[in-house]
Enzyme design. Structure first.
Site, mmCIF file in Angstrom:
data_model
loop_
_atom_site.group_PDB
_atom_site.id
_atom_site.type_symbol
_atom_site.label_atom_id
_atom_site.label_comp_id
_atom_site.label_asym_id
_atom_site.label_seq_id
_atom_site.Cartn_x
_atom_site.Cartn_y
_atom_site.Cartn_z
ATOM 1 N N GLY A 14 0.773 -1.253 0.000
ATOM 2 C CA GLY A 14 0.000 0.000 0.000
ATOM 3 C C GLY A 14 0.793 1.285 0.000
ATOM 4 N N SER A 20 1.972 8.318 1.709
ATOM 5 C CA SER A 20 1.208 7.141 2.129
ATOM 6 C C SER A 20 1.479 6.788 3.590
ATOM 7 C CB SER A 20 1.596 5.923 1.277
ATOM 8 O OG SER A 20 1.209 6.087 -0.061
ATOM 9 N N ASP A 65 -1.769 -6.888 -7.346
ATOM 10 C CA ASP A 65 -3.134 -6.370 -7.279
ATOM 11 C C ASP A 65 -3.888 -7.338 -6.378
ATOM 12 O OD1 ASP A 65 -5.834 -5.818 -7.595
ATOM 13 O OD2 ASP A 65 -5.637 -5.299 -9.716
ATOM 14 N N VAL A 66 -4.355 -6.871 -5.224
ATOM 15 C CA VAL A 66 -4.980 -7.783 -4.252
ATOM 16 C C VAL A 66 -6.305 -8.357 -4.752
ATOM 17 C CG1 VAL A 66 -3.840 -6.733 -2.240
ATOM 18 C CG2 VAL A 66 -6.125 -5.925 -2.943
ATOM 19 N N TYR A 156 -18.423 8.665 3.484
ATOM 20 C CA TYR A 156 -17.526 7.501 3.566
ATOM 21 C C TYR A 156 -18.246 6.236 3.061
ATOM 22 C CZ TYR A 156 -13.403 4.939 5.106
ATOM 23 O OH TYR A 156 -12.266 4.159 5.145
ATOM 24 N N LYS A 163 -14.842 -1.262 5.939
ATOM 25 C CA LYS A 163 -13.975 -1.199 7.128
ATOM 26 C C LYS A 163 -14.582 -1.972 8.300
ATOM 27 C CE LYS A 163 -10.483 1.365 5.641
ATOM 28 N NZ LYS A 163 -9.212 0.696 5.283
ATOM 29 N N THR A 194 -3.587 12.067 2.258
ATOM 30 C CA THR A 194 -2.807 11.169 1.392
ATOM 31 C C THR A 194 -3.461 11.131 0.017
ATOM 32 O OG1 THR A 194 -4.153 9.288 2.020
ATOM 33 C CG2 THR A 194 -2.185 9.696 3.363
ATOM 34 N N LEU A 195 -2.888 10.304 -0.887
ATOM 35 C CA LEU A 195 -3.499 10.137 -2.212
ATOM 36 C C LEU A 195 -4.950 9.648 -2.083
ATOM 37 C CD1 LEU A 195 -2.839 10.260 -5.258
ATOM 38 C CD2 LEU A 195 -2.238 7.833 -5.134
HETATM 39 P P1 NAD Z 1 -2.732 5.779 -0.169
HETATM 40 O O1 NAD Z 1 -3.474 6.151 -1.410
HETATM 41 O O2 NAD Z 1 -1.352 6.268 -0.035
HETATM 42 O O3 NAD Z 1 -2.725 4.184 0.009
HETATM 43 C C1 NAD Z 1 -3.755 3.349 -0.479
HETATM 44 C C2 NAD Z 1 -3.068 2.217 -1.220
HETATM 45 O O4 NAD Z 1 -3.985 1.229 -1.648
HETATM 46 C C3 NAD Z 1 -2.321 2.707 -2.479
HETATM 47 O O5 NAD Z 1 -0.966 2.383 -2.408
HETATM 48 C C4 NAD Z 1 -2.993 1.936 -3.595
HETATM 49 O O6 NAD Z 1 -2.118 1.611 -4.655
HETATM 50 C C5 NAD Z 1 -3.454 0.695 -2.838
HETATM 51 N N1 NAD Z 1 -4.440 -0.091 -3.592
HETATM 52 C C6 NAD Z 1 -5.663 0.296 -4.047
HETATM 53 N N2 NAD Z 1 -6.239 -0.714 -4.738
HETATM 54 C C7 NAD Z 1 -5.378 -1.753 -4.688
HETATM 55 C C8 NAD Z 1 -5.382 -3.079 -5.217
HETATM 56 N N3 NAD Z 1 -6.428 -3.545 -5.949
HETATM 57 N N4 NAD Z 1 -4.325 -3.891 -4.990
HETATM 58 C C9 NAD Z 1 -3.259 -3.447 -4.265
HETATM 59 N N5 NAD Z 1 -3.180 -2.201 -3.741
HETATM 60 C C10 NAD Z 1 -4.236 -1.381 -3.967
HETATM 61 O O7 NAD Z 1 -3.631 6.282 1.050
HETATM 62 P P2 NAD Z 1 -3.525 6.026 2.629
HETATM 63 O O8 NAD Z 1 -4.345 7.088 3.229
HETATM 64 O O9 NAD Z 1 -2.128 5.851 3.023
HETATM 65 O O10 NAD Z 1 -4.335 4.654 2.800
HETATM 66 C C11 NAD Z 1 -3.787 3.497 3.384
HETATM 67 C C12 NAD Z 1 -4.794 2.822 4.305
HETATM 68 O O11 NAD Z 1 -5.056 3.697 5.398
HETATM 69 C C13 NAD Z 1 -6.135 2.519 3.675
HETATM 70 O O12 NAD Z 1 -6.605 1.269 4.146
HETATM 71 C C14 NAD Z 1 -7.029 3.605 4.213
HETATM 72 O O13 NAD Z 1 -8.375 3.223 4.250
HETATM 73 C C15 NAD Z 1 -6.444 3.751 5.594
HETATM 74 N N6 NAD Z 1 -6.780 5.002 6.297
HETATM 75 C C16 NAD Z 1 -6.533 6.207 5.717
HETATM 76 C C17 NAD Z 1 -6.856 7.394 6.408
HETATM 77 C C18 NAD Z 1 -6.630 8.745 5.781
HETATM 78 O O14 NAD Z 1 -7.293 9.708 6.208
HETATM 79 N N7 NAD Z 1 -5.733 8.900 4.831
HETATM 80 C C19 NAD Z 1 -7.433 7.306 7.676
HETATM 81 C C20 NAD Z 1 -7.664 6.038 8.245
HETATM 82 C C21 NAD Z 1 -7.335 4.891 7.540
HETATM 83 O O1 0WE Z 2 -10.152 5.034 3.687
HETATM 84 C C1 0WE Z 2 -10.065 6.176 3.309
HETATM 85 C C2 0WE Z 2 -10.160 6.520 1.832
HETATM 86 C C3 0WE Z 2 -10.228 5.297 0.980
HETATM 87 C C4 0WE Z 2 -10.525 5.536 -0.457
HETATM 88 C C5 0WE Z 2 -10.277 6.728 -1.126
HETATM 89 C C6 0WE Z 2 -10.573 6.834 -2.487
HETATM 90 C C7 0WE Z 2 -10.384 8.104 -3.258
HETATM 91 C C8 0WE Z 2 -10.140 7.835 -4.721
HETATM 92 C C9 0WE Z 2 -11.075 4.496 -1.160
HETATM 93 N N1 0WE Z 2 -11.372 4.578 -2.471
HETATM 94 C C10 0WE Z 2 -11.109 5.715 -3.139
HETATM 95 N N2 0WE Z 2 -11.417 5.759 -4.468
HETATM 96 C C11 0WE Z 2 -11.013 6.754 -5.286
HETATM 97 O O2 0WE Z 2 -11.330 6.771 -6.488
HETATM 98 N N3 0WE Z 2 -9.928 7.184 4.247
HETATM 99 C C12 0WE Z 2 -10.032 6.835 5.639
HETATM 100 C C13 0WE Z 2 -9.752 8.612 3.902
HETATM 101 C C14 0WE Z 2 -11.107 9.240 3.887
HETATM 102 O O3 0WE Z 2 -11.909 9.125 2.814
HETATM 103 C C15 0WE Z 2 -13.087 9.770 3.116
HETATM 104 C C16 0WE Z 2 -13.014 10.297 4.411
HETATM 105 C C17 0WE Z 2 -11.739 9.963 4.913
HETATM 106 C C18 0WE Z 2 -11.193 10.280 6.261
HETATM 107 C C19 0WE Z 2 -14.244 9.901 2.370
HETATM 108 C C20 0WE Z 2 -15.323 10.605 2.906
HETATM 109 C C21 0WE Z 2 -15.252 11.132 4.177
HETATM 110 C C22 0WE Z 2 -14.092 10.998 4.956
#
Ligand code: NAD
Ligand code: 0WE
Length: 256
Positions: A14, A20, A65-66, A156, A163, A194-195
């Site tokens: 990830g 990230s 790709d998971v 969300y 989740k 993040t992305l």
């Molecule tokens: P990120 O975009 O950096 O990481 C998400 C990753 O998922 C990316 O590297 C992407 O390539 C990977 N991914 C998506 N589809 C995939 C697939 N089919 N196979 C393999 N990899 C795949 O964003 P992040 O915020 O670092 O997210 C990482 C984790 O943290 C996620 O589970 C997200 O739900 C969780 N999270 C994020 C936040 C936030 O606010 N950013 C808060 C709580 C939890």
């Molecule tokens: O888990 C996440 C985001 C996960 C995510 C983000 C995207 C954006 C781009 C999953 N799928 C996609 N698909 C895309 O095409 N978070 C915890 C971050 C997050 O996302 C939100 C949040 C928070 C926090 C969406 C709505 C409200 C709050």
């Protein structure tokens, strides 16, 4: 404590870029002496990931790709050949169709629901089932979740359902794998830019409101998450499994 990750072999799924959460964790684990392997989902991510891995002297960068059982099998086959054994896994992967994070939840499509749960929840089960075969000396599996599993957070949507399934999977995996001394836990992180957060409508406002309301009066950083991840991947958490730890500056404990 600073020594306790030396030589541990940890797989990280990830990392998309330097923002990230998985990269924040990797950076800390590397500094504590862990040996790392990374996966990427496609060529665009591979291009971002390779220089990052190189910057910490890591040559283990593999496709996965998971959503593909075949790619998961290949990953663990290759990892087995390179490492033989495995001590830890960081699962930091989530995806839902963008439109499902925008339209009303009641309009979620069957396919959108399937994809979100496949990538964001089933993938942990798929990874754990394969990783355990390399964890003959025990191990630690860690995933990332969000408060939207427990509360209806605006937009969300289907990710919240995914989740919830992920957190339940943590408990069932912990019960299943505990007898092999493999621990399975989750960190529920507060919002981080993040992305995966880019393009989420009003994310800036969400961050500002979070910093105002959380007991620590600030946003969560990837370093905060990495600190708790270090605890979970080390023997400091030797008696802890099936847990969800909130790394959210206390946000989830407050009420009006
Ligand atoms: P990120 O975009 O950096 O990481 C998400 C990753 O998922 C990316 O590297 C992407 O390539 C990977 N991914 C998506 N589809 C995939 C697939 N089919 N196979 C393999 N990899 C795949 O964003 P992040 O915020 O670092 O997210 C990482 C984790 O943290 C996620 O589970 C997200 O739900 C969780 N999270 C994020 C936040 C936030 O606010 N950013 C808060 C709580 C939890
Ligand atoms: O888990 C996440 C985001 C996960 C995510 C983000 C995207 C954006 C781009 C999953 N799928 C996609 N698909 C895309 O095409 N978070 C915890 C971050 C997050 O996302 C939100 C949040 C928070 C926090 C969406 C709505 C409200 C709050």
């Amino acid at each position: 404590m600073l020594d306790s990750l030396k030589g541990k072999k940890i797989l990280i799924l990830g990392v998309a870029n330097e923002k990230s959460i998985a990269w924040g964790i990797a950076d800390t684990l590397h500094k504590l002496g862990a040996e790392l392997a990374f996966t990427y989902v496609n060529a665009a991510i591979e291009k971002r990931l390779r220089p990052l891995a190189e910057s910490i002297g890591c040559q283990n960068v593999l496709p996965c790709d998971v959503q593909s059982d075949a790619e998961l099998d290949r990953l663990f086959e290759e990892l087995g050949a390179r490492w033989g054994s495995l001590d830890g896994v960081v699962h930091s992967v989530a995806f839902a169709e963008r439109e499902d994070l925008q339209k009303p939840f009641s309009q979620t499509s069957r396919e959108g629901f399937r994809v979100a749960l496949d990538v964001s929840a089933y993938s942990l089960v798929a990874v754990a089932g394969r990783a355990q075969k390399m964890m003959s000396a025990g191990g630690s599996i860690l995933t990332l979740t969000y408060l939207g599993s427990q509360r209806a957070v605006p937009n969300y949507n289907v990710m919240g359902v995914a989740k919830a399934a992920l957190e339940a999977s943590v408990r069932y995996l912990a019960a299943d794998l505990g007898s092999q001394n493999i621990r399975v836990n989750a960190i529920s992180a507060g919002p981080i830019k993040t992305l995966a957060a880019s393009g989420i409508p009003h994310f800036r406002e969400l961050l500002a409101s979070f910093a105002e309301k959380s007991p620590l009066r600030r946003n969560v950083t990837t370093e905060d998450v990495a600190n708790t991840a270090t605890y979970y991947l080390s023997s400091l958490s030797s008696g802890v499994t099936g847990e969800v730890t909130y790394v959210d500056c206390g946000f989830s404990i407050v009420g009006l």
